[in-house]
Design an enzyme around this catalytic site. Structure first.
Site, PDB file in Angstrom:
ATOM      1  N   HIS A 182       0.777  -1.241   0.000  1.00  0.00           N
ATOM      2  CA  HIS A 182       0.000   0.000   0.000  1.00  0.00           C
ATOM      3  C   HIS A 182       0.809   1.292   0.000  1.00  0.00           C
ATOM      4  O   HIS A 182       0.220   2.371  -0.035  1.00  0.00           O
ATOM      5  CB  HIS A 182      -0.959   0.009   1.197  1.00  0.00           C
ATOM      6  CG  HIS A 182      -0.285  -0.140   2.532  1.00  0.00           C
ATOM      7  ND1 HIS A 182      -0.960  -0.003   3.717  1.00  0.00           N
ATOM      8  CD2 HIS A 182       1.006  -0.411   2.882  1.00  0.00           C
ATOM      9  CE1 HIS A 182      -0.142  -0.180   4.734  1.00  0.00           C
ATOM     10  NE2 HIS A 182       1.056  -0.435   4.251  1.00  0.00           N
ATOM     11  N   HIS A 183       2.142   1.217   0.055  1.00  0.00           N
ATOM     12  CA  HIS A 183       2.942   2.444   0.098  1.00  0.00           C
ATOM     13  C   HIS A 183       3.428   2.909  -1.274  1.00  0.00           C
ATOM     14  O   HIS A 183       3.820   4.071  -1.420  1.00  0.00           O
ATOM     15  CB  HIS A 183       4.173   2.248   0.985  1.00  0.00           C
ATOM     16  CG  HIS A 183       3.876   2.005   2.428  1.00  0.00           C
ATOM     17  ND1 HIS A 183       3.088   2.844   3.175  1.00  0.00           N
ATOM     18  CD2 HIS A 183       4.269   1.000   3.265  1.00  0.00           C
ATOM     19  CE1 HIS A 183       3.007   2.375   4.417  1.00  0.00           C
ATOM     20  NE2 HIS A 183       3.704   1.255   4.487  1.00  0.00           N
ATOM     21  N   ALA A 184       3.465   2.023  -2.267  1.00  0.00           N
ATOM     22  CA  ALA A 184       4.093   2.352  -3.548  1.00  0.00           C
ATOM     23  C   ALA A 184       3.457   3.586  -4.190  1.00  0.00           C
ATOM     24  O   ALA A 184       2.241   3.766  -4.171  1.00  0.00           O
ATOM     25  CB  ALA A 184       3.998   1.163  -4.495  1.00  0.00           C
ATOM     26  N   ASP A 203      -0.775   5.142   3.025  1.00  0.00           N
ATOM     27  CA  ASP A 203      -0.619   6.450   2.387  1.00  0.00           C
ATOM     28  C   ASP A 203      -0.717   6.412   0.870  1.00  0.00           C
ATOM     29  O   ASP A 203      -1.303   7.301   0.252  1.00  0.00           O
ATOM     30  CB  ASP A 203       0.699   7.093   2.815  1.00  0.00           C
ATOM     31  CG  ASP A 203       1.918   6.219   2.520  1.00  0.00           C
ATOM     32  OD1 ASP A 203       1.763   4.995   2.329  1.00  0.00           O
ATOM     33  OD2 ASP A 203       3.039   6.763   2.506  1.00  0.00           O
ATOM     34  N   HIS A 219       0.340   3.425   8.044  1.00  0.00           N
ATOM     35  CA  HIS A 219      -0.642   4.214   7.311  1.00  0.00           C
ATOM     36  C   HIS A 219      -0.678   3.818   5.832  1.00  0.00           C
ATOM     37  O   HIS A 219       0.365   3.748   5.181  1.00  0.00           O
ATOM     38  CB  HIS A 219      -0.293   5.699   7.445  1.00  0.00           C
ATOM     39  CG  HIS A 219      -1.178   6.605   6.662  1.00  0.00           C
ATOM     40  ND1 HIS A 219      -0.686   7.692   5.958  1.00  0.00           N
ATOM     41  CD2 HIS A 219      -2.517   6.594   6.456  1.00  0.00           C
ATOM     42  CE1 HIS A 219      -1.690   8.305   5.369  1.00  0.00           C
ATOM     43  NE2 HIS A 219      -2.812   7.669   5.652  1.00  0.00           N
TER      44      HIS A 219
END
Length: 404
Positions: free
Chosen positions: A140-142, A181, A179
């Site tokens: 989920h950060h990429a 993000d 998070h």
């Protein structure tokens, strides 16, 4: 009363995987240099809880599919680095790849591309009337043009985009310790997607910015619940039990995507919470029960993996997630074949802890009671009373709680 085991599926769910996840990736001394998906699948099979019809093999996402979200330059750089067997410095500087955080390894492009298509494939199976679980997903950060936080391609974004192509209103729930993000940023301008992230406060945890209660996005479609260190089961249950109904009421989704990172579990080396496997599964079961339905009653739900850096905890937990999705009652005791699999894992970081031996024999944890701190109550109160999209739902929920 002991619940009898049930190893036959009672729900329409599919588990997505690939043989390449058995290969060593991320390199030595990296938090993700551990068995995760392969160990989970082996443990599930040790329970006899996966039929041939329930398992689907993922292919690699094509460059065109990856470019739904990622830039052509970034996708091409990832492909070229895999072909060259190394990362040029210009790619390292521009795309944040080939470093310790996001290291080069054999299958540099193919492995994350396969995990990414698993989430697109899972979205398609949901559209066809199933629930789907892609444990290799949840990265989920990429960012569109760069790797971030161990994540090369943002499969949750691509899975959501596949659902959006069918015009569905998507709620993304992220219970990873960090998070979500990258997903939040991707949908800041799409009012048909709401992102909800419960995570370690970024004042002390990666990505060290954003994710605050006040971060609602320009369309007020981002819900962030930053949490203090040491969250226990009672505290997490309190927060989730108050926040989740308000989010559902405010957004009324047509489909849910759940990012189920296990780094909120107590022994995880990168997490700062003290959440049990039991509470984790309680949250997942609540999401399944509350999800929108197909005409036959099957929940419209895509579950993707995410963080999780303790292989034994992760495999036990995700086996339980699959049990819930497929409608099986898995025994608490790990079968002998599964115990042997777990004992074969090279892991000794918490071998002196009194719970360590239980990790091989039970898929559930010893429960530790805890109180709900005032700080935790105040944080969820603040979010429900201040978020523009939740004020109405928050007030309604508070009246219900008071009346009860």
């Amino acid at each position: 009363m002991i619940t009898p085991s049930r190893t036959e599926p009672t729900r329409k769910a599919l588990l997505i995987g690939a043989s390449r996840y058995r290969r060593h990736s991320y390199g030595d001394n990296h938090p993700l240099g551990i068995p995760r998906v392969s160990l989970t699948l082996d443990l599930i099979r040790a329970y006899g809880a996966l039929t041939e019809e329930e398992f689907q093999v993922s292919r690699k996402a094509t460059p065109a599919e990856l470019e739904w979200f990622h830039t052509r330059e970034y996708v091409s750089a990832m492909q070229r680095c895999e072909a060259l067997g190394k990362v040029y410095d210009r790619y390292r500087q521009r795309h944040n790849i080939g470093n310790f955080e996001n290291p080069y390894f054999p299958g540099f492009f193919a492995t994350p591309a396969t995990a990414t298509y698993g989430s697109i494939q899972g979205a398609e199976r949901v559209l066809e009337g199933f629930m789907a679980f892609n444990p290799a997903g949840g990265m989920h950060h990429a960012a569109p043009d760069a790797a971030q936080g161990f994540c090369f391609f943002n499969d949750p974004v691509l899975g959501i985009l596949r659902l959006r192509r069918e015009g569905l209103r998507v709620l993304y729930l992220d219970i990873d310790a960090h998070h979500g993000d990258g997903v939040e940023a991707a949908f800041r301008s799409d009012d048909q997607v709401m992102t909800c992230s419960l995570h370690m406060d970024t004042s002390y945890a990666y990505p060290f910015k954003g994710g605050g209660i006040e971060d609602t996005g320009p369309l007020n479609n981002a819900v962030n619940m930053p949490l203090p260190k040491g969250m226990n089961d009672d505290e997490y249950r309190h927060v989730f039990g108050r926040l989740w109904p308000a989010v559902l009421e405010a957004f009324r989704p047509e489909v849910i995507v759940l990012q189920a990172g296990t780094d909120i579990l107590g022994p995880d080396p990168l997490g700062k919470f003290h959440i049990s496997t039991q509470l984790f599964l309680e949250v997942v079961e609540r999401v399944i029960n509350d999800a929108p339905r197909h005409s036959d009653g099957t929940p419209r739900l895509l579950v993707v993996g995410g963080g999780g850096y303790h292989p034994l905890m992760l495999a036990r937990c995700w086996a339980g997630v699959w049990g819930l999705l497929s409608g099986r009652e898995l025994p608490e005791a790990i079968p002998p074949e599964g115990e042997a699999l777990l004992r074969a894992v090279d892991w000794d970081q918490d071998e002196e802890e009194d719970y360590f031996e239980d990790l091989f024999t039970s898929r559930l944890d010893r429960l530790v009671e805890g109180e709900v701190r005032r700080e935790v109550r105040e944080r969820v109160d603040a979010l429900l009373s201040a978020h523009p999209a939740l004020v109405r739902g928050g007030i309604m929920l508070e009246k219900t709680v008071t009346a009860g």
